[in-house]
Design an enzyme around this catalytic site. Sequence first.
Site, PDB file in Angstrom:
ATOM      1  N   ASP A 112      41.842  41.711  31.001  1.00  0.00           N
ATOM      2  CA  ASP A 112      42.771  41.529  29.875  1.00  0.00           C
ATOM      3  C   ASP A 112      43.722  40.336  30.057  1.00  0.00           C
ATOM      4  O   ASP A 112      44.399  39.943  29.115  1.00  0.00           O
ATOM      5  CB  ASP A 112      43.569  42.817  29.612  1.00  0.00           C
ATOM      6  CG  ASP A 112      44.293  43.338  30.846  1.00  0.00           C
ATOM      7  OD1 ASP A 112      43.977  42.890  31.970  1.00  0.00           O
ATOM      8  OD2 ASP A 112      45.175  44.197  30.683  1.00  0.00           O
ATOM      9  N   GLU A 199      48.025  45.420  45.707  1.00  0.00           N
ATOM     10  CA  GLU A 199      47.972  44.030  46.160  1.00  0.00           C
ATOM     11  C   GLU A 199      48.409  43.941  47.618  1.00  0.00           C
ATOM     12  O   GLU A 199      47.769  43.285  48.448  1.00  0.00           O
ATOM     13  CB  GLU A 199      48.875  43.154  45.273  1.00  0.00           C
ATOM     14  CG  GLU A 199      48.457  43.076  43.800  1.00  0.00           C
ATOM     15  CD  GLU A 199      48.973  44.230  42.922  1.00  0.00           C
ATOM     16  OE1 GLU A 199      49.539  45.207  43.476  1.00  0.00           O
ATOM     17  OE2 GLU A 199      48.803  44.155  41.694  1.00  0.00           O
TER      18      GLU A 199
END
Length: 253
Positions: A112, A199
């Site tokens: 996205d 992350e």
Amino acid sequence: PTIYAITPTFARPVQKAELTRLSQTFLHVPNFHWILVEDAARKTKLVTHFLENSGLIYTHLAAATPPNYKLGRNDPNWKKPRGVEQRNAALRWLREYLKPTDKGIVFFADDDNTYSVQLFSEMVKIQKVGVWPVGLVGGLMVEKPICDNVTNKVIGFNAAWKPDRPFPLDMAGFAINLRLLLENPDAVFSYDVQGGYQESEILKQIVSRDELEPLADCCTKVYVWHTRTEPPQLNVEQLLIKKGKRSNLGIEV
Ligand code: UGA
Ligand code: MN
């Protein structure tokens, strides 16, 4: 080096639109290899045909998120991590099929976001892990590493959202030299971490903060945006479906 972009994707009304936007950016990138991983038990026809006609070099995988980790219809999106199963499947593929001598950069490209082709020309410089600003994320116009322009080193981060994370970066804010992923075969994503720590989870296994390589003009340029596509209003379609009809009979949207 080859740029390997790993994209988790799942079936929804906007899926083909998202993949079209991405693929038509990626077509401008030299030495690009797309690893598209469907969140599904099996590869779908839609994505299979889409990739065949994309003009890109690609690997198509499917890896379903286990039901207990799948977001419910009305769950807020921070409740469970997304993309874990799919990114790990892609990492397994890289480790199984690439040789230690292969030169590559690995980037996690969600379906996205919005990517500038300039981002990919930055990535080819990476020795270990490269980092750069990401627009429109973490409650800020731009979330970025703070780069000292004398030493060209990362000396901090401006993140406002969970700033105590070991690496307060969005998934779109870094890329990894393939060599590091092959040398650290156990570095993977995990369900067993706090929200927003995906992350940090992968990065802490392969790099230290002082080794990060700031790119995009010492982290002063934005070449990627954490856009999120609004789900479309399909209320009229729903009425049609109740009557046994649909606007897209025989038409792939
Ligand atoms: C943020 C980060 O930008 C993501 O990289 C991170 O995975 C996510 O938070 C997280 O904490 O898990 P956000 O925009 O909220 O991103 O996440 P999405 O874009 O909704 O999902 C990330 C990727 O996973 C997308 O490529 C999406 O297509 C895929 N996804 C999402 C699935 O494969 N299955 C799902 O059920 C939902
Ligand atoms: Mn997203």
